[in-house]
Enzyme design. Structure first.
Site, mmCIF file in Angstrom:
data_model
loop_
_atom_site.group_PDB
_atom_site.id
_atom_site.type_symbol
_atom_site.label_atom_id
_atom_site.label_comp_id
_atom_site.label_asym_id
_atom_site.label_seq_id
_atom_site.Cartn_x
_atom_site.Cartn_y
_atom_site.Cartn_z
ATOM 1 N N ASP A 14 0.803 -1.230 0.000
ATOM 2 C CA ASP A 14 0.000 0.000 0.000
ATOM 3 C C ASP A 14 0.834 1.277 0.000
ATOM 4 O O ASP A 14 0.424 2.306 0.531
ATOM 5 C CB ASP A 14 -0.976 0.019 1.207
ATOM 6 C CG ASP A 14 -1.836 -1.224 1.231
ATOM 7 O OD1 ASP A 14 -2.176 -1.737 0.152
ATOM 8 O OD2 ASP A 14 -2.148 -1.691 2.344
ATOM 9 N N LYS A 17 1.707 2.200 -5.075
ATOM 10 C CA LYS A 17 2.224 1.653 -6.348
ATOM 11 C C LYS A 17 1.283 1.977 -7.510
ATOM 12 O O LYS A 17 1.721 2.338 -8.593
ATOM 13 C CB LYS A 17 2.416 0.124 -6.225
ATOM 14 C CG LYS A 17 3.424 -0.280 -5.155
ATOM 15 C CD LYS A 17 3.520 -1.779 -4.991
ATOM 16 C CE LYS A 17 2.312 -2.426 -4.369
ATOM 17 N NZ LYS A 17 2.079 -2.077 -2.959
ATOM 18 N N GLY A 41 -4.619 -4.197 -3.783
ATOM 19 C CA GLY A 41 -5.595 -3.132 -4.015
ATOM 20 C C GLY A 41 -4.808 -1.898 -4.392
ATOM 21 O O GLY A 41 -4.131 -1.323 -3.553
ATOM 22 N N HIS A 42 -4.813 -1.550 -5.668
ATOM 23 C CA HIS A 42 -3.999 -0.438 -6.163
ATOM 24 C C HIS A 42 -4.926 0.697 -6.587
ATOM 25 O O HIS A 42 -5.784 0.500 -7.449
ATOM 26 C CB HIS A 42 -3.124 -0.903 -7.335
ATOM 27 C CG HIS A 42 -2.101 -1.920 -6.936
ATOM 28 N ND1 HIS A 42 -1.168 -2.437 -7.801
ATOM 29 C CD2 HIS A 42 -1.841 -2.503 -5.736
ATOM 30 C CE1 HIS A 42 -0.397 -3.302 -7.153
ATOM 31 N NE2 HIS A 42 -0.794 -3.361 -5.900
ATOM 32 N N GLN A 231 1.825 -6.310 -3.430
ATOM 33 C CA GLN A 231 2.335 -6.497 -2.073
ATOM 34 C C GLN A 231 3.678 -5.750 -1.970
ATOM 35 O O GLN A 231 3.832 -4.731 -2.622
ATOM 36 C CB GLN A 231 2.480 -7.980 -1.685
ATOM 37 C CG GLN A 231 1.133 -8.692 -1.528
ATOM 38 C CD GLN A 231 0.464 -9.009 -2.853
ATOM 39 O OE1 GLN A 231 1.017 -9.667 -3.702
ATOM 40 N NE2 GLN A 231 -0.742 -8.548 -3.033
HETATM 41 P P1 GDP Z 1 -0.806 0.380 -3.504
HETATM 42 O O1 GDP Z 1 -1.391 -0.902 -3.028
HETATM 43 O O2 GDP Z 1 0.663 0.435 -3.280
HETATM 44 O O3 GDP Z 1 -1.184 0.722 -4.915
HETATM 45 O O4 GDP Z 1 -1.435 1.526 -2.578
HETATM 46 P P2 GDP Z 1 -2.975 1.649 -2.125
HETATM 47 O O5 GDP Z 1 -3.770 2.143 -3.261
HETATM 48 O O6 GDP Z 1 -3.435 0.417 -1.442
HETATM 49 O O7 GDP Z 1 -2.858 2.714 -0.969
HETATM 50 C C1 GDP Z 1 -2.305 3.975 -1.175
HETATM 51 C C2 GDP Z 1 -3.357 5.028 -0.789
HETATM 52 O O8 GDP Z 1 -2.739 6.275 -0.682
HETATM 53 C C3 GDP Z 1 -4.447 5.186 -1.847
HETATM 54 O O9 GDP Z 1 -5.641 5.580 -1.226
HETATM 55 C C4 GDP Z 1 -3.903 6.318 -2.712
HETATM 56 O O10 GDP Z 1 -4.923 7.043 -3.374
HETATM 57 C C5 GDP Z 1 -3.232 7.177 -1.671
HETATM 58 N N1 GDP Z 1 -2.055 7.927 -2.130
HETATM 59 C C6 GDP Z 1 -1.111 7.561 -3.045
HETATM 60 N N2 GDP Z 1 -0.135 8.479 -3.106
HETATM 61 C C7 GDP Z 1 -0.454 9.437 -2.217
HETATM 62 C C8 GDP Z 1 0.183 10.642 -1.784
HETATM 63 O O11 GDP Z 1 1.268 10.993 -2.221
HETATM 64 N N3 GDP Z 1 -0.444 11.363 -0.826
HETATM 65 C C9 GDP Z 1 -1.623 10.986 -0.269
HETATM 66 N N4 GDP Z 1 -2.160 11.752 0.672
HETATM 67 N N5 GDP Z 1 -2.259 9.850 -0.644
HETATM 68 C C10 GDP Z 1 -1.666 9.098 -1.587
HETATM 69 P P1 IMO Z 2 -0.930 -4.211 -2.272
HETATM 70 O O1 IMO Z 2 -0.506 -4.740 -3.614
HETATM 71 C C1 IMO Z 2 -0.964 -4.694 2.057
HETATM 72 C C2 IMO Z 2 -1.065 -8.792 3.570
HETATM 73 C C3 IMO Z 2 -2.305 -9.254 4.277
HETATM 74 C C4 IMO Z 2 -1.736 -10.299 5.214
HETATM 75 C C5 IMO Z 2 -0.619 -10.933 4.392
HETATM 76 C C6 IMO Z 2 -1.019 -12.224 3.690
HETATM 77 O O2 IMO Z 2 -2.212 -3.456 -2.306
HETATM 78 O O3 IMO Z 2 0.177 -3.442 -1.631
HETATM 79 P P2 IMO Z 2 -2.602 -12.843 1.649
HETATM 80 O O4 IMO Z 2 -4.036 -12.505 1.384
HETATM 81 O O5 IMO Z 2 -1.658 -12.377 0.594
HETATM 82 O O6 IMO Z 2 -2.395 -14.279 1.987
HETATM 83 O O7 IMO Z 2 -2.250 -12.035 3.003
HETATM 84 O O8 IMO Z 2 -0.254 -9.956 3.424
HETATM 85 N N1 IMO Z 2 -1.296 -8.251 2.212
HETATM 86 C C7 IMO Z 2 -1.216 -6.949 1.904
HETATM 87 N N2 IMO Z 2 -1.006 -5.882 2.698
HETATM 88 N N3 IMO Z 2 -1.081 -4.550 0.712
HETATM 89 C C8 IMO Z 2 -1.264 -5.615 -0.082
HETATM 90 O O9 IMO Z 2 -1.248 -5.530 -1.429
HETATM 91 C C9 IMO Z 2 -1.380 -6.894 0.507
HETATM 92 N N4 IMO Z 2 -1.586 -8.136 0.029
HETATM 93 C C10 IMO Z 2 -1.516 -8.969 1.088
HETATM 94 O O10 IMO Z 2 -2.941 -8.206 4.973
HETATM 95 O O11 IMO Z 2 -1.140 -9.665 6.319
HETATM 96 MG MG MG Z 3 -2.902 -1.608 -1.765
#
Ligand code: GDP
Ligand code: IMO
Ligand code: MG
Length: 432
Positions: A14, A17, A41-42, A231
């Site tokens: 998270d 990415k 979840g991107h 991840q």
């Molecule tokens: P990912 O899994 O690495 O793609 O990241 P996620 O989407 O799960 O979580 C990142 C969260 O931070 C999302 O809600 C994005 O919209 C938000 N986000 C990404 N870059 C920034 C940033 O530079 N500032 C802020 N405030 N939010 C951001």
């Molecule tokens: P993105 O791509 C954050 C965590 C889960 C759990 C562990 C194993 O959005 O960064 P799984 O379902 O893979 O067997 O869970 O890994 N986990 C993540 N945490 N971002 C993710 O993906 C994750 N995908 C799995 O919360 O601790």
């Molecule tokens: Mg994510």
């Protein structure tokens, strides 16, 4: 011949990415996922649209770019089709720019039940899995009992499916449960299975090919490819905080096996890190905060999981873990995300080493869970400025630049991108 650049997470996921891949997509011809599945979840944000992706690469909202779901990815056909539908709703037609590897493995409904059963059996030692069936599906892949997408075109697919399903039911029963003890998104196995089997028929209309040849041919033609990680390093099956990890190779090495690319064709490795840390699910997290600062990072950073809605744990930046992640991945450029979340902290902290049994250490211990480690922090003055609309590096507050320089000095790697909000536009790319 061109090279494949990689973008991946350096922390516990998270990092942002999705945002960076979407931002960088303009410079690439192909965006390819190499690991993970619907556990990811991107999030992308552009033109007032906020959109979450799980299995589909984050270049999909660039209609002229090809997107590839590689062999290292796990596909759950019903979740995949829901993603397709939500892309249709915002005006995109992924059918036109998405290829799926016939070697990608399938997540069966019973994989998801097994995930739930395994977690329940672990009790308070549970991993905090996303319950998408990731662990059990990769287990079948490695055990050589899995089903691949290419199998759906074979005459005996239904039989193979039934055999594997029965095997899963026996495994669930051997843990002392029955399949009726668990549901899949509020549905019983037989209800979900009906939807899943019809999704299998529906995905046949997508372009399912041997993406390994495709990607290598495109490289020969000089096309630019960006590999998108899911991840992150601290969740890697080998190098993460085992056993609190996911079941795939999330690091740069995973690109070779997850797409079918030789190591000599890897170019840049973009490592994404938040300016602080978060973790969702169980497992060790040395810099975790349980105080007001932790709450503030959570609230201001909207730290709730995109896939499960769970509250993310928060903490200060852990330079020990970050350096380890940079080393394993061969990071060439750092992408610093969410630094704006710290805009109104009078002081921010960075962990530069740990105190372990009275000694200062700078390496990740073998068993992070049981190790006695306390972060040693250095304080940095906050910048107390709203930075999100700043467009160039020089105009950033001096205190923020000091903090960024400390990250660069600590890791020995330049911060090439600074992200200042969720929106595609609020991004500073340096050295360009
Ligand atoms: P990912 O899994 O690495 O793609 O990241 P996620 O989407 O799960 O979580 C990142 C969260 O931070 C999302 O809600 C994005 O919209 C938000 N986000 C990404 N870059 C920034 C940033 O530079 N500032 C802020 N405030 N939010 C951001
Ligand atoms: P993105 O791509 C954050 C965590 C889960 C759990 C562990 C194993 O959005 O960064 P799984 O379902 O893979 O067997 O869970 O890994 N986990 C993540 N945490 N971002 C993710 O993906 C994750 N995908 C799995 O919360 O601790
Ligand atoms: Mg994510």
């Amino acid at each position: 011949m061109s090279k494949v650049d990689i973008l991946l997470g350096l922390q516990w996921g998270d990092e942002g990415k999705g945002k960076v891949v979407d931002y960088l997509s303009k410079d690439y011809d192909i965006i390819a996922r190499f690991n993970g599945g619907p556990n990811a979840g991107h999030t992308l944000e552009f033109n007032g649209i906020k959109h979450a992706l799980h299995i589909i690469p984050s270049g999909i909202c660039h209609k002229e770019k090809q997107n590839v779901i590689g062999n290292g990815v796990l596909v759950e056909p019903y979740i995949f089709l829901q993603e397709i539908e939500s892309l249709h709703k915002i005006g995109f037609k992924p059918e036109d720019n998405l290829l799926i590897s016939n070697k990608a493995h399938l997540i069966l409904p019973t994989h998801r039940l097994m995930d739930a059963a395994n977690e329940k059996a672990k009790g308070d030692k549970k991993i905090g899995s996303t319950l998408k069936g990731i662990g059990p599906a990769y287990t079948d892949k490695i055990a050589r009992t899995g089903l691949r997408i290419g199998d759906i075109f074979e005459e005996d697919f239904k039989q193979k499916y039934q055999n594997l399903k029965q095997n899963h039911i026996r495994q669930i029963e051997s843990l002392g449960f029955s399949v009726d003890d668990f549901q899949i998104d509020g549905k019983t196995l037989s209800e979900y299975e009906t939807i899943w089997l019809s999704s299998i028929e529906e995905i046949k209309r997508f372009t399912i090919i041997d993406t390994t040849y495709y990607i290598n041919e495109q490289l020969q033609e000089g096309k630019k490819i960006l590999a998108e990680g899911a991840q992150a390093t601290m969740l890697d099956i080998d190098f993460g905080s085992y056993p609190f990890v996911t079941s795939s190779t999330t690091i740069s090495a995973g690109v070779c096996s997850g797409l079918g690319i030789a190591p000599s064709y890897i170019g840049k490795v973009y490592g994404t890190t938040k300016a602080y840390c978060t973790r969702v699910g169980s497992g060790p997290f040395p810099t975790e905060l349980f105080d007001e600062d932790g709450e503030k990072l959570c609230t201001q950073g909207h730290e709730f999981g995109v896939t499960t809605g769970r509250k993310r744990r928060t903490g200060w930046l852990d330079l020990v873990a970050l350096k380890y992640a940079c080393m394993i991945n061969g990071v060439t450029d750092l992408m610093l995300m969410k630094i704006d979340v710290m805009d109104n902290f009078p002081t921010v902290k960075m962990c530069e080493s740990y105190l372990s049994n009275g000694k200062e250490i700078k390496q990740i211990p073998y068993n992070m869970e049981n190790a006695d480690i306390k972060p040693i922090y250095k304080d940095y003055a906050g910048w107390l400025t709203d930075v999100c609309k700043i467009k160039d590096y020089d105009s950033l507050p001096e205190n923020m630049k000091t903090y960024i320089s400390a990250i660069e000095k600590g890791t020995g790697i330049a911060v090439s991108l600074i992200s200042l909000s969720p929106d595609r536009e609020d991004t500073i790319f340096r050295n360009k």
